[in-house]
Design a protein around this motif. Sequence first.
Motif, PDB file in Angstrom:
ATOM      1  N   MET A   1     -27.342  57.385  -9.377  1.00  0.00           N
ATOM      2  CA  MET A   1     -26.488  58.265  -8.621  1.00  0.00           C
ATOM      3  C   MET A   1     -25.863  57.475  -7.464  1.00  0.00           C
ATOM      4  O   MET A   1     -26.543  56.764  -6.746  1.00  0.00           O
ATOM      5  N   THR A   2     -24.566  57.600  -7.275  1.00  0.00           N
ATOM      6  CA  THR A   2     -23.893  56.865  -6.209  1.00  0.00           C
ATOM      7  C   THR A   2     -23.915  57.670  -4.917  1.00  0.00           C
ATOM      8  O   THR A   2     -23.917  58.900  -4.924  1.00  0.00           O
ATOM      9  N   GLU A   3     -23.920  56.933  -3.813  1.00  0.00           N
ATOM     10  CA  GLU A   3     -23.892  57.587  -2.508  1.00  0.00           C
ATOM     11  C   GLU A   3     -22.509  58.170  -2.252  1.00  0.00           C
ATOM     12  O   GLU A   3     -21.494  57.583  -2.626  1.00  0.00           O
ATOM     13  N   ARG A   4     -22.473  59.308  -1.616  1.00  0.00           N
ATOM     14  CA  ARG A   4     -21.202  59.943  -1.294  1.00  0.00           C
ATOM     15  C   ARG A   4     -20.460  59.121  -0.237  1.00  0.00           C
ATOM     16  O   ARG A   4     -21.065  58.552   0.653  1.00  0.00           O
ATOM     17  N   THR A   5     -19.149  59.103  -0.364  1.00  0.00           N
ATOM     18  CA  THR A   5     -18.330  58.413   0.632  1.00  0.00           C
ATOM     19  C   THR A   5     -18.272  59.256   1.904  1.00  0.00           C
ATOM     20  O   THR A   5     -18.552  60.463   1.893  1.00  0.00           O
ATOM     21  N   GLU A   8     -16.122  62.217   1.411  1.00  0.00           N
ATOM     22  CA  GLU A   8     -16.792  63.351   0.774  1.00  0.00           C
ATOM     23  C   GLU A   8     -17.740  64.058   1.749  1.00  0.00           C
ATOM     24  O   GLU A   8     -17.802  65.289   1.770  1.00  0.00           O
ATOM     25  N   GLY A  58     -12.596  56.387   2.278  1.00  0.00           N
ATOM     26  CA  GLY A  58     -13.141  56.443   0.918  1.00  0.00           C
ATOM     27  C   GLY A  58     -12.521  57.472   0.002  1.00  0.00           C
ATOM     28  O   GLY A  58     -13.038  57.728  -1.080  1.00  0.00           O
TER      29      GLY A  58
END
Length: 126
Positions: A1-5, A8, A58
């Motif tokens: 899972m990628t970290e939110r910018t 976001e 981002g």
Amino acid sequence: MTERTFYEKVGGHETFVAIVDGFYQQLEVEPLLLAMYPKKDMAGAKERLMLFLEQYWGGPTTYSDQRGHPRLRMRHVGFKIGEPEKQAWLRCAHVAIIDLPLEEALKEELWSYFQYAAHSMLNQSE
């Protein structure tokens, strides 16, 4: 899972519209800055700032897609930006950020960037 910018985390497009709207409401009553923002291009300037901020934090890359690299200092070199202009710009930015419905840490991150950006635009010594 990628970290939110950051984009976001702060709520995306709507938050950046609110920042830019708040900034320009203040700018319209800031005589020191009005000469740098011709009425005939006010809507364009608002759009460019919003697109730049979204991309920086981002979000979509629309700014660069349309205008290329931001080159902020180059794009502002034609304007006299000394300490008074910097402080006026920061007053506008601060009002735009202070009442956002965001966590204080997120507002602080925005404010830190605005301070850095304003300082980097200085091109006049007092």
